[in-house]
Enzyme design. Structure first.
Site, PDB file in Angstrom:
ATOM      1  N   HIS A  66       0.805  -1.219   0.000  1.00 32.68           N
ATOM      2  CA  HIS A  66       0.000   0.000   0.000  1.00 32.68           C
ATOM      3  C   HIS A  66       0.838   1.269   0.000  1.00 32.68           C
ATOM      4  CE1 HIS A  66       0.820   1.095   4.235  1.00 32.68           C
ATOM      5  NE2 HIS A  66       0.904  -0.222   4.417  1.00 32.68           N
ATOM      6  N   HIS A  87      12.120  -0.706 -12.813  1.00 32.61           N
ATOM      7  CA  HIS A  87      11.967  -2.151 -13.087  1.00 32.61           C
ATOM      8  C   HIS A  87      12.075  -2.894 -11.759  1.00 32.61           C
ATOM      9  CE1 HIS A  87      13.210  -5.790 -15.818  1.00 32.61           C
ATOM     10  NE2 HIS A  87      12.405  -6.152 -14.827  1.00 32.61           N
TER      11      HIS A  87
END
Length: 210
Positions: A136, A145
């Site tokens: 979250h 990446h």
């Protein structure tokens, strides 16, 4: 009728992107762009090199995606496609879980098994690779990446064009700078600066950019 999409890149990363697209969805793959001499990938033809980008746009292909794993190269090619007029689209595997309260930037790839939880914001042209998790309220900059098996705890910040290697772990509230590289299996327990390479458990900086 499905919209056609042009894919830039014909290397190893392109295979997983094509596999996702050919498994179904809203896009039909028109072909690939690559200057490396490859003729096709998974049966999809290479239509030419970067020099064909504008002509293919004029021919009616309006959507694009950059299937290049390297952050710097992905950023360069994305800029070229955008200048040519392509709309960069995001691709999300049907086997990924992305909260409806999370946000993904254009051109981002979410691979099978990846999880993006509520409140997280992922930048443009990022790669969230197989079985990674973004908990979250994380913030990922453009061209990041996250490699297979990585786990980001809540409220982690990752700067633009940073790479997190396979199986890296980041505890909650950590900030990692831009253009950094985190080694495979590293455990990041403190903030890291821009342009660094960090490895180990706990992760330590072994190289700092100029």
């Amino acid at each position: 009728m499905k919209e056609k999409i042009l894919i830039a890149g014909a290397g190893a990363h392109c295979k997983v992107v094509l596999d996702l697209l050919l498994s179904g969805g809203e896009y039909e793959v028109a072909g690939l762009l690559d200057d490396g001499g490859v003729q096709s990938v998974l049966g999809v033809p290479v239509l030419g090199g970067d020099g064909e980008m504008e002509a293919l746009f004029r021919a009616g292909i309006r959507r694009g995606f950059v299937a290049i794993g390297g952050n710097a190269a992905r950023k360069r090619v994305t800029a070229r496609m955008e200048r040519a007029g392509y709309e960069m689209v995001s691709l999300v595997s049907q086997h990924a879980v992305v909260s409806r309260f999370a946000a993904l930037g254009a051109g981002t790839l979410v691979m099978p098994g990846a999880v993006v939880n509520a409140g997280s914001r992922v930048g443009r042209s990022c790669i969230l690779n197989t079985n990674c998790s973004v908990d979250h309220d994380c913030r990922l900059g453009d061209f990041v990446h996250i490699a297979p098996g990585c786990a980001l705890s809540g409220t982690v910040t990752v700067g633009e064009a940073t790479f997190l290697g396979t199986g890296a772990r980041v505890i909650d509230g950590i900030s990692i700078g831009s253009a950094s590289m985190i080694g495979a299996g590293a455990a990041v327990v403190r903030d890291l600066p821009d342009g660094c390479t960090a490895v180990g458990v706990p992760a330590r900086v072994i190289r700092q950019g100029d």
